[in-house]
Scaffold this motif. Sequence first.
Motif, PDB file in Angstrom:
ATOM      1  N   GLN A 174      29.899 -21.783  -8.811  1.00  0.00           N
ATOM      2  CA  GLN A 174      29.487 -20.390  -8.625  1.00  0.00           C
ATOM      3  C   GLN A 174      30.134 -19.783  -7.396  1.00  0.00           C
ATOM      4  O   GLN A 174      30.777 -20.453  -6.590  1.00  0.00           O
ATOM      5  CB  GLN A 174      27.953 -20.320  -8.484  1.00  0.00           C
ATOM      6  CG  GLN A 174      27.412 -21.156  -7.327  1.00  0.00           C
ATOM      7  CD  GLN A 174      25.896 -21.183  -7.271  1.00  0.00           C
ATOM      8  OE1 GLN A 174      25.303 -20.563  -6.387  1.00  0.00           O
ATOM      9  NE2 GLN A 174      25.276 -21.903  -8.201  1.00  0.00           N
ATOM     10  N   ARG A 175      29.896 -18.478  -7.255  1.00  0.00           N
ATOM     11  CA  ARG A 175      30.303 -17.769  -6.038  1.00  0.00           C
ATOM     12  C   ARG A 175      29.272 -16.690  -5.730  1.00  0.00           C
ATOM     13  O   ARG A 175      28.485 -16.289  -6.602  1.00  0.00           O
ATOM     14  CB  ARG A 175      31.701 -17.160  -6.181  1.00  0.00           C
ATOM     15  CG  ARG A 175      31.834 -16.092  -7.248  1.00  0.00           C
ATOM     16  CD  ARG A 175      33.019 -15.137  -6.990  1.00  0.00           C
ATOM     17  NE  ARG A 175      34.254 -15.811  -6.701  1.00  0.00           N
ATOM     18  CZ  ARG A 175      35.228 -16.032  -7.576  1.00  0.00           C
ATOM     19  NH1 ARG A 175      35.073 -15.641  -8.843  1.00  0.00           N
ATOM     20  NH2 ARG A 175      36.348 -16.611  -7.219  1.00  0.00           N
ATOM     21  N   LEU A 199      30.251 -22.571   3.560  1.00  0.00           N
ATOM     22  CA  LEU A 199      30.758 -21.928   2.349  1.00  0.00           C
ATOM     23  C   LEU A 199      30.904 -20.435   2.628  1.00  0.00           C
ATOM     24  O   LEU A 199      29.902 -19.697   2.654  1.00  0.00           O
ATOM     25  CB  LEU A 199      29.806 -22.144   1.170  1.00  0.00           C
ATOM     26  CG  LEU A 199      29.626 -23.593   0.700  1.00  0.00           C
ATOM     27  CD1 LEU A 199      28.577 -24.312   1.535  1.00  0.00           C
ATOM     28  CD2 LEU A 199      29.211 -23.620  -0.753  1.00  0.00           C
ATOM     29  N   PRO A 200      32.123 -19.960   2.879  1.00  0.00           N
ATOM     30  CA  PRO A 200      32.309 -18.543   3.198  1.00  0.00           C
ATOM     31  C   PRO A 200      32.029 -17.636   1.998  1.00  0.00           C
ATOM     32  O   PRO A 200      32.024 -18.078   0.852  1.00  0.00           O
ATOM     33  CB  PRO A 200      33.779 -18.468   3.619  1.00  0.00           C
ATOM     34  CG  PRO A 200      34.422 -19.641   2.965  1.00  0.00           C
ATOM     35  CD  PRO A 200      33.376 -20.710   2.902  1.00  0.00           C
ATOM     36  N   HIS A 211      32.172 -22.598  -5.348  1.00  0.00           N
ATOM     37  CA  HIS A 211      31.596 -23.824  -4.796  1.00  0.00           C
ATOM     38  C   HIS A 211      30.607 -24.472  -5.759  1.00  0.00           C
ATOM     39  O   HIS A 211      30.097 -23.831  -6.683  1.00  0.00           O
ATOM     40  CB  HIS A 211      30.912 -23.546  -3.462  1.00  0.00           C
ATOM     41  CG  HIS A 211      29.799 -22.541  -3.553  1.00  0.00           C
ATOM     42  ND1 HIS A 211      30.022 -21.176  -3.516  1.00  0.00           N
ATOM     43  CD2 HIS A 211      28.453 -22.689  -3.691  1.00  0.00           C
ATOM     44  CE1 HIS A 211      28.871 -20.532  -3.626  1.00  0.00           C
ATOM     45  NE2 HIS A 211      27.895 -21.422  -3.729  1.00  0.00           N
ATOM     46  N   ARG A 212      30.352 -25.739  -5.489  1.00  0.00           N
ATOM     47  CA  ARG A 212      29.399 -26.491  -6.292  1.00  0.00           C
ATOM     48  C   ARG A 212      28.933 -27.690  -5.462  1.00  0.00           C
ATOM     49  O   ARG A 212      29.673 -28.203  -4.621  1.00  0.00           O
ATOM     50  CB  ARG A 212      30.034 -26.965  -7.595  1.00  0.00           C
ATOM     51  CG  ARG A 212      29.150 -27.938  -8.389  1.00  0.00           C
ATOM     52  CD  ARG A 212      29.525 -28.019  -9.852  1.00  0.00           C
ATOM     53  NE  ARG A 212      30.933 -28.296 -10.093  1.00  0.00           N
ATOM     54  CZ  ARG A 212      31.529 -28.110 -11.275  1.00  0.00           C
ATOM     55  NH1 ARG A 212      30.834 -27.622 -12.305  1.00  0.00           N
ATOM     56  NH2 ARG A 212      32.799 -28.385 -11.461  1.00  0.00           N
ATOM     57  N   MET A 213      27.693 -28.160  -5.754  1.00  0.00           N
ATOM     58  CA  MET A 213      27.161 -29.353  -5.110  1.00  0.00           C
ATOM     59  C   MET A 213      26.708 -30.339  -6.170  1.00  0.00           C
ATOM     60  O   MET A 213      26.089 -29.962  -7.165  1.00  0.00           O
ATOM     61  CB  MET A 213      25.985 -28.999  -4.184  1.00  0.00           C
ATOM     62  CG  MET A 213      25.337 -30.201  -3.515  1.00  0.00           C
ATOM     63  SD  MET A 213      24.317 -29.761  -2.087  1.00  0.00           S
ATOM     64  CE  MET A 213      23.361 -28.382  -2.708  1.00  0.00           C
ATOM     65  N   HIS A 214      27.011 -31.625  -5.947  1.00  0.00           N
ATOM     66  CA  HIS A 214      26.653 -32.693  -6.876  1.00  0.00           C
ATOM     67  C   HIS A 214      26.066 -33.859  -6.079  1.00  0.00           C
ATOM     68  O   HIS A 214      26.508 -34.122  -4.951  1.00  0.00           O
ATOM     69  CB  HIS A 214      27.894 -33.150  -7.648  1.00  0.00           C
ATOM     70  CG  HIS A 214      27.713 -34.425  -8.420  1.00  0.00           C
ATOM     71  ND1 HIS A 214      26.862 -34.524  -9.503  1.00  0.00           N
ATOM     72  CD2 HIS A 214      28.272 -35.659  -8.260  1.00  0.00           C
ATOM     73  CE1 HIS A 214      26.906 -35.753  -9.984  1.00  0.00           C
ATOM     74  NE2 HIS A 214      27.753 -36.467  -9.250  1.00  0.00           N
ATOM     75  N   VAL A 260      27.151 -15.719  -9.326  1.00  0.00           N
ATOM     76  CA  VAL A 260      28.053 -15.591 -10.458  1.00  0.00           C
ATOM     77  C   VAL A 260      28.388 -17.005 -10.919  1.00  0.00           C
ATOM     78  O   VAL A 260      29.125 -17.734 -10.236  1.00  0.00           O
ATOM     79  CB  VAL A 260      29.331 -14.826 -10.088  1.00  0.00           C
ATOM     80  CG1 VAL A 260      30.262 -14.748 -11.296  1.00  0.00           C
ATOM     81  CG2 VAL A 260      28.993 -13.436  -9.568  1.00  0.00           C
ATOM     82  N   ARG A 261      27.827 -17.426 -12.064  1.00  0.00           N
ATOM     83  CA  ARG A 261      28.085 -18.777 -12.571  1.00  0.00           C
ATOM     84  C   ARG A 261      29.419 -18.809 -13.308  1.00  0.00           C
ATOM     85  O   ARG A 261      29.651 -18.041 -14.234  1.00  0.00           O
ATOM     86  CB  ARG A 261      26.962 -19.226 -13.504  1.00  0.00           C
ATOM     87  CG  ARG A 261      25.682 -19.595 -12.782  1.00  0.00           C
ATOM     88  CD  ARG A 261      24.773 -20.447 -13.671  1.00  0.00           C
ATOM     89  NE  ARG A 261      23.563 -20.817 -12.959  1.00  0.00           N
ATOM     90  CZ  ARG A 261      22.386 -20.200 -13.069  1.00  0.00           C
ATOM     91  NH1 ARG A 261      22.292 -19.182 -13.896  1.00  0.00           N
ATOM     92  NH2 ARG A 261      21.349 -20.597 -12.380  1.00  0.00           N
TER      93      ARG A 261
END
Length: 476
Positions: A399-400, A434-435, A440-443, A467-468
């Motif tokens: 997303q962003r 994360l600007p 970006h994504r987290m896992h 926004v996915r």
Amino acid sequence: MPDSAAADKIVPIIMVGGAGTRLWPISRETMPKQFIPIMDDGFSTFQATLQRVTGPGFAAPIVVTANDFRFVVAEQMQELGLEGEIVLEPERRDSAAAVAVGTLIAHARDEQALCLILAGDHVVEDAQAFVSDCQAAARQARHGFIMTLGIVPTFPASGYGYLAVGEALQETGAFALDRFVEKPDTQTAAAYVAEGLLWNSGNFLFEARTMLDELRAQCPDVLSAADQAVRKGVRDLDFLRLDAQAFSAAPRISIDYAVMETTRRAGVVRASFGWSDIGSWDSVYDVKRQDAKGNVVEGPVSLIDTTGSLLRSDGLLTTVIGLDNIVVVTTRDAVLVASKEHVAKVKDLVLQLRAEGYGEATDHLKIHRPWGWYQRIDIGDRFQVKHICVKPGGTLSLQRHYHRAEHWVVVKGTAEVTIDDQIRHYHENEAAYLPIGCVHRMHNPGKIDLKIIEVQVGSYTGEDDIVRIEDIYARN
């Protein structure tokens, strides 16, 4: 064709819709009472329902629920090690449509299937007696009856429908159902109890073909819409998603009105198990263990000169002095104080809170997601702080954001973080920046929960500034 060993197994059809607003603030629209551990066993009422119908006499369950609850249902079933069909309703159309959908699915597997309709938010005191009563109802259902489980009243309740028992049937303990009676006033309820009428528990057991015949005769629009919704349904991950357009054509009507009040094939088993639909805080009080002063006390609560009351706190120290017959329920973001006499008005209170714009009316402070959960710690002008938990293997969407930057501080576990075209692992006491506008994504690649403190900074920190781009859980 089904094998003979499976032919007599009962197919549980569990309905877990509804908002459960009468148990606010513990139960809210985004996480209603059926998914919350209300009793002392640590399980939700949905999980307790599943456990009651798990065993050699039962087939895998069919769970009919709302789209918003799909991951909660799947997770709570997985916690018990259970599998079943999870069917997603596009919208609420009352119980007749849900019953029709579940029955059609069971009938497609086995034309002689026995179906047991259950609500996922009821409390049963004696699970063995429940199973025995279901077996008695099943034997009578093989003679073409739609059986219901009637509860011997313990007081003249005005919140339940009543069942008038008729002549005895072939099966011991089973009777013809003389008539259904709608929810009465208190005086009429007292007369019904004196006459020996039973409470309607909302549990029904029947052969699938019997119910389909009755729906076809009594309420064909419901059956037609349900049939088309199932036929045109699509698989979405592990779920069966009913066709929205077809399902929307089903009339909003309960199974009581659609079939049970008019059918000539209704029967009843006088149930031998303790039962409650825990439909209000006073009914929760009734099924809980009370101390010497008649109080039910849960969580950090301290009392002086208080009797006959329900007092529950989910963490915030709650104190009461000199009050009797009250309900006090404290969560981290809301407090309910009411006399037991007026707890039925909690539903009206929630409607009022919604009209006044309080998000607490529908949303919990802790928000559950398929990957875990997050909880807001603080919010102010141009910032928000969250506690995020990602379960092992969980992955947030790619997303962003257009209006905020984020800082992720790892406090437990390992985070695999994607920022634009770079992937890096962060460990305890390390932070990722994360600007604004980055993808970006987290896992969580580890075997323990990943705990993150997220600090958002920007001109807007609302959830709709997401926004996915990609999501493994197929969310929009």
